[in-house]
Enzyme design. Structure first.
Site, PDB file in Angstrom:
ATOM      1  N   ASN A 211     -90.685  61.572  21.642  1.00  0.00           N
ATOM      2  CA  ASN A 211     -90.638  60.117  21.618  1.00  0.00           C
ATOM      3  C   ASN A 211     -89.214  59.564  21.628  1.00  0.00           C
ATOM      4  O   ASN A 211     -89.005  58.405  21.981  1.00  0.00           O
ATOM      5  CB  ASN A 211     -91.364  59.610  20.355  1.00  0.00           C
ATOM      6  CG  ASN A 211     -91.145  58.146  20.104  1.00  0.00           C
ATOM      7  OD1 ASN A 211     -91.755  57.282  20.742  1.00  0.00           O
ATOM      8  ND2 ASN A 211     -90.252  57.816  19.167  1.00  0.00           N
TER       9      ASN A 211
ATOM     10  N   TYR B 282     -82.882  53.392  32.748  1.00  0.00           N
ATOM     11  CA  TYR B 282     -84.032  53.683  31.879  1.00  0.00           C
ATOM     12  C   TYR B 282     -85.256  54.070  32.707  1.00  0.00           C
ATOM     13  O   TYR B 282     -85.896  55.093  32.450  1.00  0.00           O
ATOM     14  CB  TYR B 282     -84.325  52.445  31.033  1.00  0.00           C
ATOM     15  CG  TYR B 282     -85.468  52.600  30.065  1.00  0.00           C
ATOM     16  CD1 TYR B 282     -85.279  53.194  28.832  1.00  0.00           C
ATOM     17  CD2 TYR B 282     -86.737  52.112  30.372  1.00  0.00           C
ATOM     18  CE1 TYR B 282     -86.323  53.320  27.919  1.00  0.00           C
ATOM     19  CE2 TYR B 282     -87.789  52.232  29.480  1.00  0.00           C
ATOM     20  CZ  TYR B 282     -87.580  52.834  28.260  1.00  0.00           C
ATOM     21  OH  TYR B 282     -88.621  52.953  27.365  1.00  0.00           O
TER      22      TYR B 282
ATOM     23  N   LYS C  25     -87.189  57.652  32.926  1.00  0.00           N
ATOM     24  CA  LYS C  25     -88.602  57.734  32.555  1.00  0.00           C
ATOM     25  C   LYS C  25     -89.445  58.273  33.708  1.00  0.00           C
ATOM     26  O   LYS C  25     -90.489  58.903  33.486  1.00  0.00           O
ATOM     27  CB  LYS C  25     -89.111  56.363  32.125  1.00  0.00           C
ATOM     28  CG  LYS C  25     -88.589  55.914  30.756  1.00  0.00           C
ATOM     29  CD  LYS C  25     -88.978  56.885  29.645  1.00  0.00           C
ATOM     30  CE  LYS C  25     -88.710  56.309  28.263  1.00  0.00           C
ATOM     31  NZ  LYS C  25     -89.038  57.277  27.183  1.00  0.00           N
TER      32      LYS C  25
END
Length: 311
Positions: A101, A165, A169
């Site tokens: 996470n 980002y 991802k």
């Protein structure tokens, strides 16, 4: 339905000192798991470190009657990941569940975004997930059991402020798919989630703990129930991605249209343009299971249209 519990299981949750990771750790512990709470304790940008957040969550778990230890290793490095897994083995002797996470977030737009910033995102999101999973993998293979969850994002769909980002991802999404195929026959499932919640990384001052001012009360705790299912021995899937948060859960997947196969090899840009509607037609699509399956099915689709020699 039998309650979903984790008695006897050991779970590692990275980035668990705050926000969504904290919610994961608390729920797994509440359901009986012994939890290793990992968090570097850095700022949203990844700068700095503080062992306090991880220990505070571990202490809260213990105060509630659960079993947890904290760890402040930097999982962006191979050494930090190895240290984290050693912490789990020293404390509990096994690793059954891994929730990747940990992440960082600072908006940055193209073309002013520096290459070093892009690399930093990959180091934490992709590299961190890779590092910790690689350390856990041999132990899971030996026990014939493992449940792994990675964290991707809808940022992969494209957003100007999320260049670095979203790109990182996207790497996490692909990594989860590849690991799921690798885990077939080993008793290891690998899935990913795209969470929706108000957290520190999403600009919330209180990490979404109160839910105040958040549409539909999108607190981090609403992300965790689906994650717990994916972490359980009854997990029904591997290689899947899910939206989770704000009371909504949905499957996220890559699909492919039926497309167009030309009857000969004399393909020109005009041929492609002339069949554009068929190429774009979403009325008949399928979801590729994995790369190998896609290659076979793609070849079959092409072979189904015999080559006709040009007149």
């Amino acid at each position: 339905m039998e309650p979903i519990r984790f008695d006897g299981r050991v779970a590692i949750v990275t980035g668990a000192g705050r926000g969504i990771g904290k919610a994961h750790a608390l729920l797994l512990a509440e359901r009986g798991a012994r939890v290793v709470v990992n968090d570097l304790g850095s700022a949203s940008s990844g700068d700095g470190s503080d062992s306090g957040p991880a220990e505070q969550v571990a202490a809260a778990i213990r105060a509630a009657g659960g079993d947890a230890v904290s760890d402040a290793s930097d999982i962006a490095s191979a050494e930090g990941a190895a240290q984290l897994v050693r912490r789990a083995l020293d404390a509990y002797g096994r690793v059954d569940v891994l929730v990747n996470n940990a992440g960082i977030f600072v908006p940055g737009e193209f073309p002013t975004l520096e290459v070093s910033e892009l690399r930093r995102y990959f180091d934490v999101h992709v590299g961190g997930s890779f590092n910790v999973t690689r350390e856990c993998w041999p132990h899971m293979v030996r026990s014939g059991y493992g449940r792994i969850v990675l964290t991707t994002s809808h940022g992969i769909l494209g957003s100007a402020p999320l260049i670095a980002y979203g790109t990182a991802k996207g790497g996490v999404f692909a990594l989860a798919r590849a690991l799921a195929v690798t885990g077939q026959g080993l008793g290891i499932t690998v899935n990913s989630i795209a969470p929706v919640a108000a957290t520190r990384l999403a600009g919330s001052e209180d990490d979404g703990a109160s839910g105040e001012g958040i549409p539909d009360g999108s607190t981090p705790a609403l992300v965790s129930p689906l994650v717990a299912l994916l972490c359980h021995e009854s997990c029904p899937v591997s290689g899947e991605t899910f939206l989770s948060g704000g009371r909504r859960h949905a499957r996220v997947f890559v699909a492919e249209t039926e497309g167009y196969v030309h009857p000969d090899t004399d393909i020109t840009p005009e041929v492609v343009a002339g069949h554009w509607a068929q190429i774009m037609d979403e009325s008949d699509h399928y979801v590729p299971a994995d790369t190998g399956t896609w290659m076979k099915e793609n070849a079959a689709r092409i072979a189904a249209v015999p080559i006709v020699s040009p007149a």
